[in-house]
Design an enzyme around this catalytic site. Sequence first.
Site, PDB file in Angstrom:
ATOM      1  N   LYS A 176      -0.407  14.615 -23.961  1.00  0.00           N
ATOM      2  CA  LYS A 176      -0.185  13.280 -24.529  1.00  0.00           C
ATOM      3  C   LYS A 176      -0.693  12.231 -23.553  1.00  0.00           C
ATOM      4  O   LYS A 176      -0.170  12.104 -22.444  1.00  0.00           O
ATOM      5  CB  LYS A 176       1.299  13.012 -24.812  1.00  0.00           C
ATOM      6  CG  LYS A 176       1.509  11.715 -25.627  1.00  0.00           C
ATOM      7  CD  LYS A 176       2.945  11.231 -25.624  1.00  0.00           C
ATOM      8  CE  LYS A 176       3.224  10.331 -24.462  1.00  0.00           C
ATOM      9  NZ  LYS A 176       2.516   9.017 -24.524  1.00  0.00           N
ATOM     10  N   GLU A 249       3.555  14.257 -10.440  1.00  0.00           N
ATOM     11  CA  GLU A 249       2.756  13.366  -9.581  1.00  0.00           C
ATOM     12  C   GLU A 249       3.213  11.960  -9.926  1.00  0.00           C
ATOM     13  O   GLU A 249       2.881  11.416 -10.978  1.00  0.00           O
ATOM     14  CB  GLU A 249       1.261  13.563  -9.848  1.00  0.00           C
ATOM     15  CG  GLU A 249       0.370  13.100  -8.713  1.00  0.00           C
ATOM     16  CD  GLU A 249       0.005  11.619  -8.823  1.00  0.00           C
ATOM     17  OE1 GLU A 249       0.460  10.848  -7.941  1.00  0.00           O
ATOM     18  OE2 GLU A 249      -0.705  11.248  -9.755  1.00  0.00           O
ATOM     19  N   GLU A 380       7.812   0.086  -5.843  1.00  0.00           N
ATOM     20  CA  GLU A 380       6.406   0.142  -6.249  1.00  0.00           C
ATOM     21  C   GLU A 380       6.080  -1.013  -7.195  1.00  0.00           C
ATOM     22  O   GLU A 380       6.723  -1.181  -8.236  1.00  0.00           O
ATOM     23  CB  GLU A 380       6.107   1.472  -6.937  1.00  0.00           C
ATOM     24  CG  GLU A 380       4.637   1.648  -7.262  1.00  0.00           C
ATOM     25  CD  GLU A 380       4.320   3.011  -7.837  1.00  0.00           C
ATOM     26  OE1 GLU A 380       3.228   3.541  -7.555  1.00  0.00           O
ATOM     27  OE2 GLU A 380       5.162   3.552  -8.590  1.00  0.00           O
TER      28      GLU A 380
END
Length: 478
Positions: A176, A249, A380
Amino acid sequence: MTGPTLRNFIDGAPADARGDATIDLVDPATEEVYASAPVSVEADVDAAYAAASRAFATWGRTTPADRQLALFRLADALADRAEELADLESQDTGKPRASLVADEIDQSVDQLRFFAGAARNLEGRGAAEYLAGHTSYVRREPIGVVGQVTPWNYPLNMAIWKIAPAIAAGNTVVLKPSDTTPLSTLRLAEVAAEVLPPGVLNVVLGDRSTGAALLGHPTPQLVAITGSVRAGMEVARAAADDLKRVHLELGGKAPAIVFADTDLAQAAEGIVTAAYFNAGQDCTAATRLLVHESVHDELVALVRERVATHARTGGPREPGVFYGPLNNADQLAMVSGFVDRLPDHAEVVVGGRRQGDRGYFYEATVVTGLRQDDELVQSEVFGPVLAVQSFRDEAEAIAMANGVPYALAASVWTGDHGRAMRFARDLDFGCVWINTHIPFVSDMPHGGFKHSGYGKDLSQYGFEDYTRVKHVMSFLGG
């Protein structure tokens, strides 16, 4: 304007989604709708996994030579379509069109070719009599059907990182792509159908609910995601209920640590490139600049000058543009929020604003005066914002660099070889660059520690992640 509605790609052919909901695809440079994508439901995911399961019955038994040849042919087919793929990628992401072939399409082709070679280079312990009267050997086998989810920052490249090692090892895939950037991944599946049997690569479009159905499905024995820490934790929790293998990841907060004994102009050039490439939407981007206090002001001045001359944002066809818009309205709001919430002791020395009122453009931004517990240091941003801190000595630099939840990538800039080796040892990151930041090669592993996830992409290590090991022992008789 509105455009066509995209379709899934299942069992070697386009397939209509079973659900009624759709998602508008919005050009991030103009904010115009150019197409729509279906929100696939569980029935669509079931169909894709059924196709992948049928395909695995034969693909899992092909020889390494056959898999290698198929991937070489796919790489050649993508190389022949490099300009077309770059057009699709630029449409979806708003990235500067002029550099896309060299920056991303050529890399994707090289990565396919690397894993094609890896298919025929598995190594293991030799067959021998480890127990008297018995011969043992090790089989390395494909895992089976694999479920994968890829992000919007490098749509084609991240799809290749996922599918290439999986298919090279003999697995079949249901993937996806991000709901905002599906075009190049769909085209990849169409091209792959020219060289791979039906069902080896299936693409299902949709939103978070589709991703949850795909990753929580009972069929895959391994699920892999490139995405946020939040998404990775959700995947790990769901996989635990079924003891699936997981490849994560996730995010990053990469420091670039600069000492006074390096070439500061060269460091400024490299760090500005690494901070603002792809609008900072890269989990390895140089988001933190840690600079020795003796050269702090000098380096900040060099960075500011470099930003002014080289870090220009604009539309994909504008000349002289270094990076394009942020991917979507939510991402623009998130990046803006980080800067709007800065504490009083921080100073924006350049940028800090949205550019224009059309498109999701944000100026290259440098913020100084930050402290270790500030949000901009710990979280982040995934945008073109560089956080600057100063340090006194090596020990403080290491503590500051490692003192965040992420551990994906870091760099150290110094003329002292011993110091460089100490930092390579002591930095708690999956990748450490010395006097550079952000280059990748297909041959070397990519993956982090802590909240940056686990498992490796690229390299022989990334290939082996998509295999399983079986011990076979035979009684010799006598």
